[in-house]
Write a protein that holds these residues in place. Sequence first.
Motif, mmCIF file in Angstrom:
data_model
loop_
_atom_site.group_PDB
_atom_site.id
_atom_site.type_symbol
_atom_site.label_atom_id
_atom_site.label_comp_id
_atom_site.label_asym_id
_atom_site.label_seq_id
_atom_site.Cartn_x
_atom_site.Cartn_y
_atom_site.Cartn_z
ATOM 1 N N ASP A 65 0.855 -1.194 0.000
ATOM 2 C CA ASP A 65 0.000 0.000 0.000
ATOM 3 C C ASP A 65 0.881 1.230 0.000
ATOM 4 O O ASP A 65 2.030 1.175 0.445
ATOM 5 C CB ASP A 65 -0.883 0.048 1.261
ATOM 6 C CG ASP A 65 -2.124 -0.823 1.131
ATOM 7 O OD1 ASP A 65 -2.966 -0.503 0.271
ATOM 8 O OD2 ASP A 65 -2.248 -1.809 1.883
ATOM 9 N N LEU A 66 0.343 2.348 -0.458
ATOM 10 C CA LEU A 66 1.091 3.602 -0.380
ATOM 11 C C LEU A 66 1.395 3.949 1.073
ATOM 12 O O LEU A 66 2.489 4.385 1.415
ATOM 13 C CB LEU A 66 0.275 4.760 -0.996
ATOM 14 C CG LEU A 66 0.492 5.012 -2.483
ATOM 15 C CD1 LEU A 66 -0.064 3.874 -3.308
ATOM 16 C CD2 LEU A 66 -0.147 6.320 -2.899
ATOM 17 N N ASN A 86 4.999 -0.362 2.732
ATOM 18 C CA ASN A 86 4.492 0.947 2.303
ATOM 19 C C ASN A 86 5.400 1.484 1.209
ATOM 20 O O ASN A 86 6.611 1.619 1.404
ATOM 21 C CB ASN A 86 4.433 1.931 3.474
ATOM 22 C CG ASN A 86 3.221 1.697 4.379
ATOM 23 O OD1 ASN A 86 3.239 2.049 5.549
ATOM 24 N ND2 ASN A 86 2.170 1.102 3.866
ATOM 25 N N THR A 87 4.815 1.800 0.081
ATOM 26 C CA THR A 87 5.623 2.266 -1.053
ATOM 27 C C THR A 87 5.858 3.780 -0.990
ATOM 28 O O THR A 87 6.528 4.329 -1.866
ATOM 29 C CB THR A 87 4.933 1.932 -2.390
ATOM 30 O OG1 THR A 87 3.655 2.566 -2.400
ATOM 31 C CG2 THR A 87 4.763 0.439 -2.568
ATOM 32 N N LEU A 88 5.281 4.448 0.015
ATOM 33 C CA LEU A 88 5.469 5.885 0.213
ATOM 34 C C LEU A 88 5.158 6.673 -1.056
ATOM 35 O O LEU A 88 5.900 7.561 -1.456
ATOM 36 C CB LEU A 88 6.908 6.173 0.687
ATOM 37 C CG LEU A 88 7.368 5.373 1.908
ATOM 38 C CD1 LEU A 88 8.831 5.652 2.222
ATOM 39 C CD2 LEU A 88 6.508 5.684 3.131
ATOM 40 N N HIS A 92 3.141 0.848 -7.279
ATOM 41 C CA HIS A 92 3.233 -0.601 -7.450
ATOM 42 C C HIS A 92 4.351 -1.145 -6.572
ATOM 43 O O HIS A 92 5.239 -0.393 -6.146
ATOM 44 C CB HIS A 92 3.535 -0.958 -8.914
ATOM 45 C CG HIS A 92 4.852 -0.381 -9.364
ATOM 46 N ND1 HIS A 92 6.052 -1.048 -9.200
ATOM 47 C CD2 HIS A 92 5.155 0.812 -9.918
ATOM 48 C CE1 HIS A 92 7.036 -0.287 -9.654
ATOM 49 N NE2 HIS A 92 6.522 0.848 -10.086
ATOM 50 N N LEU A 93 4.313 -2.436 -6.316
ATOM 51 C CA LEU A 93 5.458 -3.097 -5.687
ATOM 52 C C LEU A 93 6.460 -3.445 -6.770
ATOM 53 O O LEU A 93 6.086 -3.623 -7.929
ATOM 54 C CB LEU A 93 4.999 -4.386 -4.986
ATOM 55 C CG LEU A 93 4.083 -4.222 -3.772
ATOM 56 C CD1 LEU A 93 3.579 -5.588 -3.311
ATOM 57 C CD2 LEU A 93 4.815 -3.525 -2.637
ATOM 58 N N ASP A 94 7.738 -3.558 -6.401
ATOM 59 C CA ASP A 94 8.713 -4.080 -7.362
ATOM 60 C C ASP A 94 9.495 -5.227 -6.714
ATOM 61 O O ASP A 94 9.363 -5.485 -5.509
ATOM 62 C CB ASP A 94 9.632 -2.977 -7.920
ATOM 63 C CG ASP A 94 10.521 -2.343 -6.858
ATOM 64 O OD1 ASP A 94 10.967 -3.065 -5.945
ATOM 65 O OD2 ASP A 94 10.784 -1.127 -6.962
ATOM 66 N N ASN A 117 -0.906 -6.501 -4.245
ATOM 67 C CA ASN A 117 -0.199 -5.348 -4.797
ATOM 68 C C ASN A 117 -0.948 -4.054 -4.480
ATOM 69 O O ASN A 117 -2.100 -4.076 -4.037
ATOM 70 C CB ASN A 117 -0.032 -5.522 -6.314
ATOM 71 C CG ASN A 117 1.304 -5.025 -6.808
ATOM 72 O OD1 ASN A 117 1.733 -3.929 -6.470
ATOM 73 N ND2 ASN A 117 1.978 -5.832 -7.611
ATOM 74 N N VAL A 118 -0.305 -2.935 -4.702
ATOM 75 C CA VAL A 118 -0.934 -1.622 -4.528
ATOM 76 C C VAL A 118 -2.147 -1.531 -5.457
ATOM 77 O O VAL A 118 -2.079 -1.955 -6.610
ATOM 78 C CB VAL A 118 0.080 -0.507 -4.880
ATOM 79 C CG1 VAL A 118 -0.545 0.865 -4.739
ATOM 80 C CG2 VAL A 118 1.334 -0.634 -4.026
ATOM 81 N N GLY A 119 -3.253 -0.987 -4.944
ATOM 82 C CA GLY A 119 -4.462 -0.879 -5.759
ATOM 83 C C GLY A 119 -4.244 -0.019 -6.990
ATOM 84 O O GLY A 119 -4.132 1.205 -6.895
#
Length: 220
Positions: A65-66, A86-88, A92-94, A117-119
Amino acid sequence: MQVQLTTNILKANDAIAALNRKIFSEKNIFVMNIISSPGAGKTTILEKLLLKLPPDIKPAVIEGDLATTKDAERIENTGVFALQINTLGGCHLDANMINQVLEKLPLEEINLLIIENVGNLVCPAGFDLGEDMKMVVLSVTEGNDKPLKYPVIFREAAVSVLNKIDLLNYVDFDLNQYEEDLIALNPDQRRFYISARTEEGLEPLIEFIVEKVRAKKGGE
Ligand SMILES: Nc1nc2c(ncn2[C@@H]2O[C@H](COP(=O)(O)OP(=O)(O)OP(=O)(O)O)[C@@H](O)[C@H]2O)c(=O)[nH]1
Ligand SMILES: [Mg+2]
């Protein structure tokens, strides 16, 4: 210049994804990468599904998630190990994000790793995480035109799930057109139609996933 840069980023990602895939394979862990737009029902599906897995299936979940740990907390409430990334702000995830948390996962105790994955229906489609299978989720409130408008993920996903079918009577979702478009994009895709709320259609999806995990465990 921009094209070159994008290509390099994806190449670097693919190399780490291959490393992740090797580690998961050595440990006989089947890995699913779940992708949808925000709110299609990924976490709700997992909350229901995780409670119904047979005892030989040992899952853990990564939540992307962000911001916030909300989804990981929902998963933990089912008793399943969950780790929040948290992708801040990242959409997306990598593969590197997954690689960096591997040592925090109970890899010796699980045979199924589910990555939510991130929505987002666009960005996550381009980034291999080292998964065995991508599962795309669409909900009926989003409209049946989405596979053709966001074709990359619907073409790539080995499994598609149409969620919230309990709401079909209230929306103008054209099931026939949806199916026709999916077949045109990816004729080999396994398609499921479910309501995470009522649990209609959930059982065949669970059976499908269980078979995949057992097949990987058996060395296929
Ligand atoms: N009617 C109905 N509502 C559902 C169903 N599945 C999920 N919902 C609702 O849809 C909303 C979003 O569900 P989530 O599971 O949080 O969706 P998500 O895809 O995980 O969302 P993000 O993680 O933010 O991308 C919640 O209010 C759920 O209760 C369903 O099958 N039917
Ligand atoms: Mg979620």
